[in-house]
Design an enzyme around this catalytic site. Sequence first.
Site, PDB file in Angstrom:
ATOM      1  N   ALA A  66      31.437  48.937  40.948  1.00  0.00           N
ATOM      2  CA  ALA A  66      32.020  50.404  41.824  1.00  0.00           C
ATOM      3  C   ALA A  66      32.928  50.033  41.566  1.00  0.00           C
ATOM      4  O   ALA A  66      34.039  49.510  41.577  1.00  0.00           O
ATOM      5  CB  ALA A  66      31.467  50.223  43.182  1.00  0.00           C
ATOM      6  N   GLY A 111      29.068  46.115  41.969  1.00  0.00           N
ATOM      7  CA  GLY A 111      28.018  47.341  41.192  1.00  0.00           C
ATOM      8  C   GLY A 111      27.545  46.700  39.769  1.00  0.00           C
ATOM      9  O   GLY A 111      26.081  47.122  39.637  1.00  0.00           O
ATOM     10  N   GLU A 114      25.008  44.288  40.589  1.00  0.00           N
ATOM     11  CA  GLU A 114      24.015  44.491  41.241  1.00  0.00           C
ATOM     12  C   GLU A 114      23.084  45.747  40.108  1.00  0.00           C
ATOM     13  O   GLU A 114      21.723  45.922  39.815  1.00  0.00           O
ATOM     14  CB  GLU A 114      24.292  46.016  42.285  1.00  0.00           C
ATOM     15  CG  GLU A 114      25.037  45.138  43.368  1.00  0.00           C
ATOM     16  CD  GLU A 114      25.394  45.931  44.282  1.00  0.00           C
ATOM     17  OE1 GLU A 114      26.688  46.147  43.883  1.00  0.00           O
ATOM     18  OE2 GLU A 114      25.013  45.585  45.154  1.00  0.00           O
ATOM     19  N   GLU A 134      32.782  41.652  47.101  1.00  0.00           N
ATOM     20  CA  GLU A 134      32.663  42.607  47.918  1.00  0.00           C
ATOM     21  C   GLU A 134      33.630  42.327  49.079  1.00  0.00           C
ATOM     22  O   GLU A 134      34.017  42.888  49.771  1.00  0.00           O
ATOM     23  CB  GLU A 134      31.563  43.078  47.806  1.00  0.00           C
ATOM     24  CG  GLU A 134      30.857  44.101  46.956  1.00  0.00           C
ATOM     25  CD  GLU A 134      29.595  43.796  46.339  1.00  0.00           C
ATOM     26  OE1 GLU A 134      30.144  42.133  46.278  1.00  0.00           O
ATOM     27  OE2 GLU A 134      29.018  44.551  45.443  1.00  0.00           O
TER      28      GLU A 134
HETATM   29  N1  CAA Z   1      37.134  50.121  40.031  1.00  0.00           N
HETATM   30  C1  CAA Z   1      38.266  51.011  39.881  1.00  0.00           C
HETATM   31  N2  CAA Z   1      39.033  50.195  38.475  1.00  0.00           N
HETATM   32  C2  CAA Z   1      38.834  48.533  38.515  1.00  0.00           C
HETATM   33  C3  CAA Z   1      37.607  48.055  39.228  1.00  0.00           C
HETATM   34  C4  CAA Z   1      36.949  48.358  39.741  1.00  0.00           C
HETATM   35  N3  CAA Z   1      35.892  47.825  40.064  1.00  0.00           N
HETATM   36  N4  CAA Z   1      38.053  46.610  37.816  1.00  0.00           N
HETATM   37  C5  CAA Z   1      38.762  46.951  37.202  1.00  0.00           C
HETATM   38  N5  CAA Z   1      39.462  47.806  36.998  1.00  0.00           N
HETATM   39  C6  CAA Z   1      40.730  48.303  36.531  1.00  0.00           C
HETATM   40  C7  CAA Z   1      41.533  48.218  36.575  1.00  0.00           C
HETATM   41  O1  CAA Z   1      42.416  48.928  37.754  1.00  0.00           O
HETATM   42  C8  CAA Z   1      42.019  48.019  35.346  1.00  0.00           C
HETATM   43  O2  CAA Z   1      43.272  49.806  35.655  1.00  0.00           O
HETATM   44  P1  CAA Z   1      44.677  49.892  35.054  1.00  0.00           P
HETATM   45  O3  CAA Z   1      44.368  49.782  33.938  1.00  0.00           O
HETATM   46  O4  CAA Z   1      44.981  51.370  35.114  1.00  0.00           O
HETATM   47  O5  CAA Z   1      45.687  49.332  36.085  1.00  0.00           O
HETATM   48  C9  CAA Z   1      41.631  47.941  34.319  1.00  0.00           C
HETATM   49  O6  CAA Z   1      40.398  48.195  35.333  1.00  0.00           O
HETATM   50  C10 CAA Z   1      41.299  46.493  33.841  1.00  0.00           C
HETATM   51  O7  CAA Z   1      41.600  45.745  35.380  1.00  0.00           O
HETATM   52  P2  CAA Z   1      42.937  45.000  35.517  1.00  0.00           P
HETATM   53  O8  CAA Z   1      43.878  45.097  34.382  1.00  0.00           O
HETATM   54  O9  CAA Z   1      42.059  44.035  36.770  1.00  0.00           O
HETATM   55  O10 CAA Z   1      41.827  43.199  34.277  1.00  0.00           O
HETATM   56  P3  CAA Z   1      41.959  42.151  34.409  1.00  0.00           P
HETATM   57  O11 CAA Z   1      41.542  41.514  32.942  1.00  0.00           O
HETATM   58  O12 CAA Z   1      43.506  41.091  34.564  1.00  0.00           O
HETATM   59  O13 CAA Z   1      40.489  41.513  36.056  1.00  0.00           O
HETATM   60  C11 CAA Z   1      39.076  41.402  36.881  1.00  0.00           C
HETATM   61  C12 CAA Z   1      39.841  41.671  35.753  1.00  0.00           C
HETATM   62  C13 CAA Z   1      38.694  39.943  37.198  1.00  0.00           C
HETATM   63  C14 CAA Z   1      37.223  42.464  36.644  1.00  0.00           C
HETATM   64  C15 CAA Z   1      39.218  43.231  37.571  1.00  0.00           C
HETATM   65  O14 CAA Z   1      39.885  43.703  37.132  1.00  0.00           O
HETATM   66  C16 CAA Z   1      38.791  42.593  39.191  1.00  0.00           C
HETATM   67  O15 CAA Z   1      38.674  41.806  39.954  1.00  0.00           O
HETATM   68  N6  CAA Z   1      37.861  44.410  39.177  1.00  0.00           N
HETATM   69  C17 CAA Z   1      37.472  44.298  40.643  1.00  0.00           C
HETATM   70  C18 CAA Z   1      35.835  43.335  40.379  1.00  0.00           C
HETATM   71  C19 CAA Z   1      35.432  43.524  41.860  1.00  0.00           C
HETATM   72  O16 CAA Z   1      36.232  43.458  43.138  1.00  0.00           O
HETATM   73  N7  CAA Z   1      33.929  44.662  41.668  1.00  0.00           N
HETATM   74  C20 CAA Z   1      33.295  44.722  42.276  1.00  0.00           C
HETATM   75  C21 CAA Z   1      33.803  46.471  43.486  1.00  0.00           C
HETATM   76  S1  CAA Z   1      33.453  46.818  44.917  1.00  0.00           S
HETATM   77  C22 CAA Z   1      31.581  47.116  44.249  1.00  0.00           C
HETATM   78  O17 CAA Z   1      30.332  47.065  43.605  1.00  0.00           O
HETATM   79  C23 CAA Z   1      30.915  47.592  46.053  1.00  0.00           C
HETATM   80  C24 CAA Z   1      28.972  47.339  45.578  1.00  0.00           C
HETATM   81  O18 CAA Z   1      28.158  47.080  45.729  1.00  0.00           O
HETATM   82  C25 CAA Z   1      29.203  49.294  45.869  1.00  0.00           C
END
Ligand code: CAA
Length: 260
Positions: A66, A111, A114, A134
């Site tokens: 998400a 998400g 999911e 999460e």
């Molecule tokens: N939401 C918003 N933006 C996201 C994102 C997310 N879940 N995942 C990645 N992005 C964005 C980053 O902010 C980045 O944007 P900018 O270039 O503007 O800074 C871009 O995508 C590229 O990401 P990274 O620079 O972080 O890429 P990386 O290769 O270094 O890392 C990653 C990749 C490990 C997937 C890392 O991006 C990450 O940890 N993302 C979040 C994963 C996460 O926590 N997901 C769960 C979300 S909560 C959820 O899903 C709740 C639910 O059940 C409803």
Amino acid sequence: MAWNNVLLEKDGAVGILTVNRPKALNALNGDTLTEIALALDEIDKDDEIKVVILTGSGDKAFVAGADIVAMQTLSPMEAKGFALLGQQVFSKLEKFRKPVIAAINGFTLGGGCELAMSCDIRIATPKSLFGQPEVNLGVIPGFAGTQRLPRLVGKGRAKELIYSAVNINAEEAYRIGLVNKVVEEAQLMEEAKKMANKIASKGQIAVRLAKEAINEGMEMDLDKAMIHEADLFGLCFSTEEQREGMTAFIEKRPAKFTGK
Ligand code: CAA
């Protein structure tokens, strides 16, 4: 129809729905969730499409979760609404009358995992990475991950994955039953289309009723689920597909299904 966050293409009997926010690793904001639902409505109306492939844009992610930027400042009621929106869209996908295959390459987190679990079948590549991270963000899965993950891999494994937020690779995801198949990255779409076309060549009403029997039956006790199965089995005998399928077998020729 043109959307900003998803793409819909057609390849014969296969509809390919792509989550298309590669700069944000296809993270799911409200608009993207709504557009997935709208695209499903379009696919539903298109009788040529028999099977759907759901994938993510770019070579880095299926869906990285998400959208954390969109969620950061939500109030409790807004967060509940966002979770309900995701849950509704994923339930629509899970119950969708056409089978859905997730073609998964790269990050499949939160998400994204999911979303993949709401599909009927998951095909991954060695680059795919799965997890429910999460609790790293101080929240729990909100798009039904606490429910679908234990149903797919068992309660103990789901608790380990959700409590510790560890990511697992495709090999481990395959081992625990989270994905059906792992294929080389270059073969992902080809394999997904091969499977989709194989399913599309079968009796489509039978495939749909089998999906209903499995999905609904898994939520019932065994006796009720078996009665439900027998009802749906009986319903098959009202279709041309049943007559054609059985006649073709007896006449020793391939069946020609018409979806009726
Ligand atoms: N939401 C918003 N933006 C996201 C994102 C997310 N879940 N995942 C990645 N992005 C964005 C980053 O902010 C980045 O944007 P900018 O270039 O503007 O800074 C871009 O995508 C590229 O990401 P990274 O620079 O972080 O890429 P990386 O290769 O270094 O890392 C990653 C990749 C490990 C997937 C890392 O991006 C990450 O940890 N993302 C979040 C994963 C996460 O926590 N997901 C769960 C979300 S909560 C959820 O899903 C709740 C639910 O059940 C409803």
